[in-house]
Design a protein around this motif. Structure first.
Motif, PDB file in Angstrom:
ATOM      1  N   THR A 141       9.487  27.345 -14.593  1.00 17.40           N
ATOM      2  CA  THR A 141       8.049  27.605 -14.637  1.00 17.40           C
ATOM      3  C   THR A 141       7.726  28.846 -15.465  1.00 17.40           C
ATOM      4  OG1 THR A 141       8.217  28.819 -12.548  1.00 17.40           O
ATOM      5  CG2 THR A 141       7.653  26.478 -12.428  1.00 17.40           C
ATOM      6  N   VAL A 142       6.460  28.908 -15.926  1.00 14.72           N
ATOM      7  CA  VAL A 142       6.012  29.979 -16.812  1.00 14.72           C
ATOM      8  C   VAL A 142       4.725  30.587 -16.266  1.00 14.72           C
ATOM      9  CG1 VAL A 142       5.293  30.549 -19.175  1.00 14.72           C
ATOM     10  CG2 VAL A 142       7.030  28.788 -18.781  1.00 14.72           C
ATOM     11  N   GLU A 143       4.606  31.905 -16.333  1.00 16.10           N
ATOM     12  CA  GLU A 143       3.415  32.606 -15.859  1.00 16.10           C
ATOM     13  C   GLU A 143       2.169  32.116 -16.581  1.00 16.10           C
ATOM     14  OE1 GLU A 143       1.811  36.944 -16.804  1.00 16.10           O
ATOM     15  OE2 GLU A 143       3.465  37.037 -15.346  1.00 16.10           O
ATOM     16  N   GLY A 144       1.120  31.862 -15.793  1.00 19.42           N
ATOM     17  CA  GLY A 144      -0.160  31.484 -16.363  1.00 19.42           C
ATOM     18  C   GLY A 144      -0.224  30.062 -16.869  1.00 19.42           C
ATOM     19  N   MET A 145       0.795  29.252 -16.575  1.00 17.14           N
ATOM     20  CA  MET A 145       0.828  27.866 -17.025  1.00 17.14           C
ATOM     21  C   MET A 145       0.759  26.921 -15.825  1.00 17.14           C
ATOM     22  SD  MET A 145       1.194  28.084 -20.335  1.00 17.14           S
ATOM     23  CE  MET A 145       1.742  29.241 -21.585  1.00 17.14           C
ATOM     24  N   TYR A 146       0.138  25.745 -16.033  1.00 12.77           N
ATOM     25  CA  TYR A 146       0.276  24.718 -15.009  1.00 12.77           C
ATOM     26  C   TYR A 146       1.238  23.657 -15.511  1.00 12.77           C
ATOM     27  CZ  TYR A 146      -3.244  21.534 -17.188  1.00 12.77           C
ATOM     28  OH  TYR A 146      -3.948  20.713 -18.012  1.00 12.77           O
ATOM     29  N   HIS A 147       2.057  23.175 -14.600  1.00 10.67           N
ATOM     30  CA  HIS A 147       3.120  22.234 -14.924  1.00 10.67           C
ATOM     31  C   HIS A 147       2.806  20.895 -14.262  1.00 10.67           C
ATOM     32  CE1 HIS A 147       5.918  25.495 -16.324  1.00 10.67           C
ATOM     33  NE2 HIS A 147       5.105  26.186 -15.552  1.00 10.67           N
ATOM     34  N   ASN A 148       2.636  19.863 -15.080  1.00 14.95           N
ATOM     35  CA  ASN A 148       2.452  18.516 -14.552  1.00 14.95           C
ATOM     36  C   ASN A 148       3.818  17.927 -14.230  1.00 14.95           C
ATOM     37  OD1 ASN A 148      -0.362  18.107 -14.594  1.00 14.95           O
ATOM     38  ND2 ASN A 148      -0.322  17.828 -16.810  1.00 14.95           N
ATOM     39  N   ILE A 149       4.066  17.634 -12.970  1.00 17.34           N
ATOM     40  CA  ILE A 149       5.331  17.043 -12.549  1.00 17.34           C
ATOM     41  C   ILE A 149       5.077  15.579 -12.221  1.00 17.34           C
ATOM     42  CG2 ILE A 149       7.173  17.096 -10.829  1.00 17.34           C
ATOM     43  CD1 ILE A 149       6.736  20.119 -10.667  1.00 17.34           C
ATOM     44  N   SER A 150       5.650  14.704 -13.033  1.00 19.27           N
ATOM     45  CA  SER A 150       5.420  13.269 -12.919  1.00 19.27           C
ATOM     46  C   SER A 150       6.546  12.642 -12.112  1.00 19.27           C
ATOM     47  CB  SER A 150       5.354  12.626 -14.312  1.00 19.27           C
ATOM     48  OG  SER A 150       4.342  13.227 -15.097  1.00 19.27           O
ATOM     49  N   LEU A 151       6.185  12.005 -11.007  1.00 19.89           N
ATOM     50  CA  LEU A 151       7.156  11.388 -10.109  1.00 19.89           C
ATOM     51  C   LEU A 151       6.948   9.880 -10.144  1.00 19.89           C
ATOM     52  CD1 LEU A 151       6.618  14.012  -7.311  1.00 19.89           C
ATOM     53  CD2 LEU A 151       8.646  13.819  -8.719  1.00 19.89           C
ATOM     54  N   THR A 152       7.919   9.170 -10.689  1.00 16.20           N
ATOM     55  CA  THR A 152       7.823   7.722 -10.859  1.00 16.20           C
ATOM     56  C   THR A 152       8.659   7.021  -9.790  1.00 16.20           C
ATOM     57  OG1 THR A 152       7.613   8.042 -13.244  1.00 16.20           O
ATOM     58  CG2 THR A 152       8.077   5.812 -12.473  1.00 16.20           C
ATOM     59  N   VAL A 153       8.015   6.186  -9.000  1.00 14.22           N
ATOM     60  CA  VAL A 153       8.708   5.431  -7.953  1.00 14.22           C
ATOM     61  C   VAL A 153       9.230   4.137  -8.562  1.00 14.22           C
ATOM     62  CG1 VAL A 153       8.517   4.364  -5.682  1.00 14.22           C
ATOM     63  CG2 VAL A 153       7.122   6.372  -6.243  1.00 14.22           C
TER      64      VAL A 153
ATOM     65  N   THR B 236       4.396   6.806   2.085  1.00 11.32           N
ATOM     66  CA  THR B 236       4.265   5.746   3.084  1.00 11.32           C
ATOM     67  C   THR B 236       4.067   4.433   2.342  1.00 11.32           C
ATOM     68  OG1 THR B 236       1.863   6.030   3.286  1.00 11.32           O
ATOM     69  CG2 THR B 236       3.242   7.290   4.806  1.00 11.32           C
ATOM     70  N   VAL B 237       4.853   3.427   2.745  1.00 11.04           N
ATOM     71  CA  VAL B 237       4.774   2.086   2.162  1.00 11.04           C
ATOM     72  C   VAL B 237       4.378   1.137   3.285  1.00 11.04           C
ATOM     73  CG1 VAL B 237       5.984   0.280   0.901  1.00 11.04           C
ATOM     74  CG2 VAL B 237       6.562   2.688   0.489  1.00 11.04           C
ATOM     75  N   ASP B 238       3.133   0.649   3.206  1.00  7.80           N
ATOM     76  CA  ASP B 238       2.578  -0.181   4.293  1.00  7.80           C
ATOM     77  C   ASP B 238       2.764   0.496   5.648  1.00  7.80           C
ATOM     78  OD1 ASP B 238       1.649  -2.136   2.601  1.00  7.80           O
ATOM     79  OD2 ASP B 238       3.456  -3.377   2.761  1.00  7.80           O
ATOM     80  N   GLY B 239       2.495   1.822   5.661  1.00 10.03           N
ATOM     81  CA  GLY B 239       2.511   2.577   6.908  1.00 10.03           C
ATOM     82  C   GLY B 239       3.849   3.128   7.319  1.00 10.03           C
TER      83      GLY B 239
ATOM     84  N   ILE C 152      -6.707  12.294  -2.678  1.00 12.29           N
ATOM     85  CA  ILE C 152      -6.239  11.330  -3.677  1.00 12.29           C
ATOM     86  C   ILE C 152      -4.754  11.119  -3.428  1.00 12.29           C
ATOM     87  CG2 ILE C 152      -5.956  10.876  -6.148  1.00 12.29           C
ATOM     88  CD1 ILE C 152      -8.271  12.825  -6.618  1.00 12.29           C
ATOM     89  N   ALA C 153      -4.369   9.950  -2.945  1.00 12.17           N
ATOM     90  CA  ALA C 153      -2.987   9.759  -2.519  1.00 12.17           C
ATOM     91  C   ALA C 153      -2.425   8.373  -2.806  1.00 12.17           C
ATOM     92  CB  ALA C 153      -2.852  10.051  -1.019  1.00 12.17           C
ATOM     93  N   GLU C 154      -3.283   7.385  -3.124  1.00  9.65           N
ATOM     94  CA  GLU C 154      -2.806   6.014  -3.272  1.00  9.65           C
ATOM     95  C   GLU C 154      -2.153   5.817  -4.637  1.00  9.65           C
ATOM     96  OE1 GLU C 154      -4.399   1.415  -2.731  1.00  9.65           O
ATOM     97  OE2 GLU C 154      -5.607   3.118  -2.067  1.00  9.65           O
ATOM     98  N   VAL C 155      -0.865   5.416  -4.614  1.00  5.06           N
ATOM     99  CA  VAL C 155      -0.088   5.249  -5.832  1.00  5.06           C
ATOM    100  C   VAL C 155      -0.364   3.870  -6.431  1.00  5.06           C
ATOM    101  CG1 VAL C 155       2.229   5.267  -6.843  1.00  5.06           C
ATOM    102  CG2 VAL C 155       1.687   6.767  -4.900  1.00  5.06           C
ATOM    103  N   LEU C 156      -0.608   3.834  -7.740  1.00  7.55           N
ATOM    104  CA  LEU C 156      -0.931   2.581  -8.429  1.00  7.55           C
ATOM    105  C   LEU C 156       0.339   1.835  -8.821  1.00  7.55           C
ATOM    106  CD1 LEU C 156      -3.683   3.988 -10.827  1.00  7.55           C
ATOM    107  CD2 LEU C 156      -4.021   2.937  -8.574  1.00  7.55           C
TER     108      LEU C 156
ATOM    109  N   ASN D 223       0.863  -1.179   0.000  1.00  5.48           N
ATOM    110  CA  ASN D 223       0.000   0.000   0.000  1.00  5.48           C
ATOM    111  C   ASN D 223       0.901   1.230   0.000  1.00  5.48           C
ATOM    112  OD1 ASN D 223      -1.899   1.960   0.332  1.00  5.48           O
ATOM    113  ND2 ASN D 223      -2.754   1.160   2.233  1.00  5.48           N
ATOM    114  N   ILE D 224       1.046   1.874  -1.159  1.00  5.27           N
ATOM    115  CA  ILE D 224       1.923   3.030  -1.313  1.00  5.27           C
ATOM    116  C   ILE D 224       1.067   4.287  -1.407  1.00  5.27           C
ATOM    117  CG2 ILE D 224       3.756   4.085  -2.692  1.00  5.27           C
ATOM    118  CD1 ILE D 224       4.273   1.307  -3.887  1.00  5.27           C
ATOM    119  N   LYS D 225       1.322   5.241  -0.529  1.00  2.00           N
ATOM    120  CA  LYS D 225       0.563   6.489  -0.517  1.00  2.00           C
ATOM    121  C   LYS D 225       1.504   7.684  -0.462  1.00  2.00           C
ATOM    122  CE  LYS D 225      -3.680   4.759   1.643  1.00  2.00           C
ATOM    123  NZ  LYS D 225      -4.638   4.938   2.761  1.00  2.00           N
ATOM    124  N   VAL D 226       1.017   8.785  -1.028  1.00  2.00           N
ATOM    125  CA  VAL D 226       1.763  10.046  -0.954  1.00  2.00           C
ATOM    126  C   VAL D 226       1.385  10.749   0.347  1.00  2.00           C
ATOM    127  CG1 VAL D 226       2.293  12.228  -2.091  1.00  2.00           C
ATOM    128  CG2 VAL D 226       1.647  10.225  -3.465  1.00  2.00           C
TER     129      VAL D 226
END
Length: 358
Positions: free
Chosen positions: A314-326, A292-295, A253-257, A211-214
């Protein structure tokens, strides 16, 4: 860049959706030298999942300057309450409000409620006064030529509608009216969104089935908006003098798939946590992450998302998707790596960043 559009129409018709004592002020009679300010709104940013979402109540500071906008806003004296008695009262800058909170529900066509009501003033003989409008969101306190925000927390979607040209009051059978204003609200921050996936390329990672959670994401070395310095023709954001840390936690929303390629794109399946950071644009990004990994907590520090091999900016008026891969370790005692990448999506959409946690 996509903009939030507010249309300000000045008319003599009172709003029927609110109590006169709460929102409208004294009723204007025929022959009045006053024209009531009315505002409608749309929020284009909702189409691109802006920080302000459909159904959210937005509150902005709306400033009405009698006549032309001041060349020196430090001389502007804010008045936040109407204290005149009736439309027959002589104009007095101290008794007519020139600052109001404009409230509306994003994603609807409802009119903007002004509290208190704002009026433009002229004389039938000259038609020379009228007004200009300036808007700042979120709402704040107007003083010494600035609109100061109540919180410095990396959660303020700061938008500015620069001061309009002066519109003049005209009269028809003694009743004043004024041409509609258009306020173009522009996002002044960059938005950081974080999404996570767990990658087990070897098939025998130590966290298989875990169970991996952010637990938290901390944006480091960020400059945050504190106020807007009013100016003619351009108002500007004032940022913190020193870099700050923005803590994002308590996610819904925190549980990593652990799944992969569900969309047929040969990529891990990401989840996006439900909190974002709004920071000064043009600055590099550095984050700390706790999973957290199994607590049990697993910490990763000084992660710098990359875009095409270079640090994300970063850029003004933009949203940046930051993808973090475990990237899961082979054995439980191993140190998992975080791999970070970034894309930018128009809120405007900006560059994406990415990083691996390993």
């Amino acid at each position: 860049m996509k903009k939030t559009m507010l249309f300000a129409a000045m008319a003599a018709v009172a709003m029927t959706s609110c109590n006169q004592n709460e929102m409208e002020g004294p009723e204007m009679q025929g022959g009045s030298q006053l024209a009531e300010i009315k505002i409608g709104q749309t929020v284009e940013g909702l189409l691109t999942k802006a920080a302000i979402n459909k159904g959210d109540v937005v509150e902005a500071t709306i400033i009405a300057s009698p006549g032309a906008a001041p060349s020196d806003w430090t001389t502007f004296v804010p008045v936040t309450e109407n204290t005149f008695g009736s439309a027959s009262d002589a104009w007095n800058a101290a008794t007519f409000a020139n600052v109001a909170v404009g409230s509306f529900e994003a994603g609807t066509n409802m009119a903007v409620g002004l509290n208190p009501t704002l009026y433009a003033k002229s004389t039938e003989a000259t038609d020379l006064t009228g007004a200009t409008l300036t808007g700042v969101a979120p709402k704040g306190t107007v003083a010494q030529g600035k609109v100061t925000f109540p919180a410095i927390d990396g959660q303020q979607d700061v938008m500015i509608a620069q001061t309009t040209a002066q519109n003049k009051v005209t009269f028809n059978q003694g009743v004043g009216s004024i041409d509609p204003f258009q306020l173009n609200f522009e996002h002044k921050t960059a938005q950081l969104r974080f999404r996570f996936a767990s990658l087990n390329t070897t098939g025998n990672g130590a966290w298989v089935g875990a169970n991996i959670k952010v637990k938290s994401v901390t944006v480091k070395k960020a400059y945050l908006p504190t106020a807007v310095r009013l100016g003619t023709p351009t108002s500007e954001v004032i940022w913190t003098n020193t870099p700050q840390s923005v803590l994002l936690d308590n996610f819904t929303i925190a549980e990593v798939l652990e799944t992969y390629n569900s969309a047929g794109d040969n990529k891990p399946d990401f989840i996006t946590v439900d909190k974002q950071a709004l920071v000064k644009p043009g600055v590099g990004v550095e984050v700390d992450v706790v999973l957290t990994v199994d607590g049990k907590d697993k910490s990763y520090t000084a992660i710098k998302p990359m875009k095409d091999g270079s640090a994300l900016t970063t850029v003004e008026g933009m949203y940046h998707n930051i993808s973090l891969t475990v990237k899961q370790p082979i054995v439980p005692t191993g140190s998992p790596e975080i791999v970070a990448t970034a894309t930018v999506t128009d809120w405007g959409e900006g560059d994406e960043g990415e990083a691996e946690l390993k």
